[in-house]
Design a protein around this motif. Structure first.
Motif, PDB file in Angstrom:
ATOM      1  N   LEU B  30       0.853  -1.286  -0.052  1.00  0.00           N
ATOM      2  CA  LEU B  30       0.237  -0.129  -0.022  1.00  0.00           C
ATOM      3  C   LEU B  30       0.752   1.339  -0.010  1.00  0.00           C
ATOM      4  O   LEU B  30       2.040   1.332   0.345  1.00  0.00           O
ATOM      5  N   GLY B  31       0.294   2.301  -0.461  1.00  0.00           N
ATOM      6  CA  GLY B  31       1.102   3.422  -0.696  1.00  0.00           C
ATOM      7  C   GLY B  31       1.725   3.731  -2.008  1.00  0.00           C
ATOM      8  O   GLY B  31       2.054   2.781  -2.764  1.00  0.00           O
ATOM      9  N   MET B  32       2.510   4.719  -2.279  1.00  0.00           N
ATOM     10  CA  MET B  32       3.063   5.259  -3.350  1.00  0.00           C
ATOM     11  C   MET B  32       4.722   5.381  -3.071  1.00  0.00           C
ATOM     12  O   MET B  32       4.827   6.287  -2.222  1.00  0.00           O
ATOM     13  N   THR B  33       5.475   4.688  -3.775  1.00  0.00           N
ATOM     14  CA  THR B  33       6.849   4.698  -3.639  1.00  0.00           C
ATOM     15  C   THR B  33       7.385   5.127  -4.641  1.00  0.00           C
ATOM     16  O   THR B  33       7.347   4.887  -6.019  1.00  0.00           O
ATOM     17  N   GLY B  34       8.392   6.208  -4.502  1.00  0.00           N
ATOM     18  CA  GLY B  34       9.213   7.056  -5.506  1.00  0.00           C
ATOM     19  C   GLY B  34      10.418   6.362  -5.616  1.00  0.00           C
ATOM     20  O   GLY B  34      11.146   6.373  -4.496  1.00  0.00           O
ATOM     21  N   ILE B  35      11.049   6.020  -6.897  1.00  0.00           N
ATOM     22  CA  ILE B  35      12.434   5.682  -7.056  1.00  0.00           C
ATOM     23  C   ILE B  35      13.255   6.897  -7.476  1.00  0.00           C
ATOM     24  O   ILE B  35      13.057   7.297  -8.756  1.00  0.00           O
ATOM     25  N   ILE B  36      14.269   7.306  -6.710  1.00  0.00           N
ATOM     26  CA  ILE B  36      14.741   8.523  -7.084  1.00  0.00           C
ATOM     27  C   ILE B  36      16.369   8.432  -7.129  1.00  0.00           C
ATOM     28  O   ILE B  36      16.889   7.679  -6.356  1.00  0.00           O
ATOM     29  N   GLY B  37      16.874   9.043  -8.258  1.00  0.00           N
ATOM     30  CA  GLY B  37      18.221   8.879  -8.299  1.00  0.00           C
ATOM     31  C   GLY B  37      18.735   9.617  -9.658  1.00  0.00           C
ATOM     32  O   GLY B  37      18.082   9.756 -10.537  1.00  0.00           O
ATOM     33  N   ILE B 179      -5.245  10.361 -10.261  1.00  0.00           N
ATOM     34  CA  ILE B 179      -5.541   8.995 -10.618  1.00  0.00           C
ATOM     35  C   ILE B 179      -4.785   7.933  -9.888  1.00  0.00           C
ATOM     36  O   ILE B 179      -5.428   7.095  -9.554  1.00  0.00           O
ATOM     37  N   LEU B 180      -3.501   8.367  -9.796  1.00  0.00           N
ATOM     38  CA  LEU B 180      -2.573   7.322  -8.977  1.00  0.00           C
ATOM     39  C   LEU B 180      -2.738   7.271  -7.550  1.00  0.00           C
ATOM     40  O   LEU B 180      -2.748   6.287  -7.045  1.00  0.00           O
ATOM     41  N   HIS B 181      -3.201   8.698  -6.830  1.00  0.00           N
ATOM     42  CA  HIS B 181      -3.409   8.577  -5.679  1.00  0.00           C
ATOM     43  C   HIS B 181      -4.700   7.957  -5.195  1.00  0.00           C
ATOM     44  O   HIS B 181      -4.969   7.157  -4.447  1.00  0.00           O
ATOM     45  N   ARG B 182      -5.700   7.994  -6.301  1.00  0.00           N
ATOM     46  CA  ARG B 182      -6.870   7.411  -6.019  1.00  0.00           C
ATOM     47  C   ARG B 182      -6.754   5.728  -6.174  1.00  0.00           C
ATOM     48  O   ARG B 182      -7.217   4.968  -5.293  1.00  0.00           O
ATOM     49  N   ARG B 202       5.349  15.740  -1.909  1.00  0.00           N
ATOM     50  CA  ARG B 202       3.966  15.895  -2.328  1.00  0.00           C
ATOM     51  C   ARG B 202       3.529  14.501  -2.884  1.00  0.00           C
ATOM     52  O   ARG B 202       2.213  14.201  -2.688  1.00  0.00           O
ATOM     53  N   TYR B 203       4.177  13.769  -3.601  1.00  0.00           N
ATOM     54  CA  TYR B 203       3.657  12.697  -4.671  1.00  0.00           C
ATOM     55  C   TYR B 203       3.734  11.324  -3.814  1.00  0.00           C
ATOM     56  O   TYR B 203       2.954  10.397  -3.704  1.00  0.00           O
ATOM     57  N   PHE B 204       4.926  11.172  -2.839  1.00  0.00           N
ATOM     58  CA  PHE B 204       5.310   9.976  -2.593  1.00  0.00           C
ATOM     59  C   PHE B 204       5.049   9.764  -0.805  1.00  0.00           C
ATOM     60  O   PHE B 204       5.491  10.697  -0.292  1.00  0.00           O
ATOM     61  N   ASP B 205       4.774   8.453  -0.670  1.00  0.00           N
ATOM     62  CA  ASP B 205       4.669   8.269   0.899  1.00  0.00           C
ATOM     63  C   ASP B 205       6.115   7.594   1.307  1.00  0.00           C
ATOM     64  O   ASP B 205       6.544   7.773   2.340  1.00  0.00           O
TER      65      ASP B 205
END
Lengths: 298, 244
Positions: B30-37, B179-182, B202-205
């Motif tokens: 659950l939740g939204m994960t960002g891969i950053i680099g 849409i993705l948060h929904r 703002r976007y990622f948990d």
């Protein structure tokens, strides 16, 4: 008078039926080569298959003591050489820094060169091999040489390729459009890729009898290029490609059989080119004239 | 905490250069994960390794249910735009229906159910009126939405997305994020390669900071610090901590 005779003549019917089937298979499978941007593979495989044809003929002669140009002997040789040239290309480009286009070019030259060398040698060897006359027709195609026996081989290849197309339609479609995604959803890309390559080799090799080694790529790609102009969906494109290939091949064979000294392959290719040019110019949406008119109106 | 995806000592190389080196990430369920680099950090490679579409040298990937060695239709995948021929003769609806192919048997073709599910997915991304368009007639933002719809019809619970916002205008990006948060709020896990550092909070948990090796992995508030970003990018950089 001449034409009436042709349609009732048994040999002519065999030749026309054979050419129509060959054109349909090549035209349909060519759509996939076209969409996968593998048109040049057609040229490589067809040239490479000359070696397979000559070797199959020669082995047939060594085994039976008689040269036999039946498609039942030559087609397996051609398919083996075609697949072999592609596998070797893959091996070379995978193991060395040679890029794919160079690898394909090399394979074309090596297989075709060796094939030509053997062909000339077989034709001049003493004592003469019975049945060797006509082997050189595979360079430019000779529809008139199709026999009843060959017709069955052609029909078998046609049934197998169309059955594979219909049965695996969805998978072949997604493989052609987006193989990365296909792998991502857990579908067996490598197996499908192997099936696709085998189908393409069949689609190429089947054309050798009527258009010959040098021009087979046209029978593979021209119907697809023309069909793409008229439709925006894969199903209709493949159907239309098959129809264009079939009609062009049959009419080319007819023209070549009607007039003396007209080789079949070039006749078919000229007709295909006419269809292609008409499609390029006049097709709605994609046609050059349509687009020019649209620009003018805008 | 339950994890949707875990990797242990995951190492992937293209030729002699390692693209990922012994990476341990825990991506929570659950939740939204960002891969950053930074560029070349192995972000896309990490996604592909999770999917099982690149060979791993060593280490393993574990999904919530079992491991993935061959890709799986339980993972909805949205690739980068590159690599697809947009002149391919197919309609928007046809493309979305490809998301159902993983469920279809070898000789099966998509039928009424698949069509209805695909139309519903198109509605979710507000692309239903484009169903019969040729895919070549779409803008970049519309193409992204169609790809996301294709992932929706897989009926996955985990979504892997490779830079879904690249080349998309601000308005479309806002819509996609909604849409993705929904989707996340409906109980799905979303993992996304992301480039824009200003929108991360703002976007990622959760955030995975990557530069060939793992820099940090955890909840955004704990992990997305200027110190970690500097370690990932190798240059001093101040994160924008705008409020959600």
């Amino acid at each position: 008078m001449m034409w009436d005779g042709l349609f009732t003549d048994y040999t002519a019917r065999v030749v026309i039926a054979g050419s129509a089937m060959i054109g349909a298979v090549s035209g349909a499978l060519g759509c996939f080569a076209y969409l996968r941007r593998q048109s040049l593979i057609g040229d490589v495989v067809s040239h490479a298959s000359l070696l397979g044809i000559v070797l199959a003929f020669w082995i047939g002669y060594l085994v039976s003591g008689e040269g036999n140009k039946s498609l039942w002997i030559l087609v397996p040789g051609a398919i083996a050489a075609g697949v072999g040239s592609l596998l070797l290309t893959k091996l070379i480009t995978g193991r060395t820094r040679i890029k794919e286009d160079a690898g394909l070019g090399l394979m074309l030259a090596v297989f075709f060169g060796t094939g030509m060398m053997l062909l000339r040698w077989l034709q001049r060897s003493r004592p003469p091999i019975p049945g060797r006359a006509g082997l050189e027709d595979y360079l430019f195609g000779m529809a008139a040489a199709i026999t009843q026996d060959d017709l069955w081989m052609i029909a078998l290849l046609a049934v197998v390729s169309f059955a594979a197309l219909i049965l695996c339609w969805s998978r072949l479609k997604i493989l052609t459009f987006d193989p990365v995604y296909m792998a991502g959803i857990g579908l067996p890309v490598r197996r499908l890729e192997a099936l696709m390559l085998c189908l393409l080799v069949v689609g190429i090799v089947i054309g050798l009898q009527i258009v010959g080694v040098v021009l087979t790529v046209a029978l593979l790609i021209a119907p697809a290029s023309a069909a793409r102009q008229w439709t925006r969906h894969l199903g209709p494109m493949v159907t239309l490609g098959a129809a264009i290939g079939s009609i062009s091949a049959a009419s080319g064979a007819l023209v070549s059989a009607t007039f003396d000294h007209l080789p079949t392959g070039p006749c078919i290719v000229v007709i295909l080119n006419a269809v292609f040019v008409v499609s390029l110019l006049f097709a709605p949406r994609r046609g050059l004239l349509y687009r020019r008119k649209k620009r003018f109106v805008n | 905490m339950d994890f949707a995806i875990q990797t242990r000592q995951l190492t992937v190389a293209y030729g002699a250069e390692p693209a990922l080196w012994s990476v341990d990430v825990d991506i929570p369920l659950l939740g939204m994960t960002g891969i950053i680099g930074p560029n070349g950090a192995g972000k896309s490679t990490l996604l592909k390794a999770i999917l099982g579409t690149v060979p791993t040298l060593s280490g393993r990937v574990e999904l919530g249910a079992g491991d993935s060695s061959h890709g799986s239709s339980e993972i909805g995948y949205v690739p980068q735009r590159t690599g697809v021929d947009w002149d391919f003769p197919t309609s928007v609806l046809d493309l979305v229906m490809m998301g159902t192919y993983g469920r279809l048997k070898w000789f099966q073709r998509p039928g009424k159910n698949e069509r209805a599910a695909s139309m519903e997915a198109l509605r979710q991304v507000q692309m239903d009126e484009f169903a019969n368009r040729q895919i070549g007639e779409l803008s970049v933002g519309q193409q992204k939405r169609v790809f996301i719809a294709r992932a929706f019809v897989q009926q996955a619970s985990i979504y892997l997305m490779d830079e879904p916002f690249a080349g998309v205008d601000a308005k479309t990006e806002k819509m996609l994020v909604e849409i993705l948060h929904r989707l996340r709020d409906q109980g799905n896990t979303i993992v996304m390669v992301h480039h824009d550092l200003t929108t991360v909070t703002r976007y990622f948990d959760h955030v995975v900071l990557l530069n060939r090796t793992l820099v940090a992995c955890g909840s955004t508030s704990e992990v997305f610090t200027s110190e970690n970003i500097e370690r990932a990018y190798g240059v001093p950089c101040k994160p924008t901590l705008d409020s959600p």
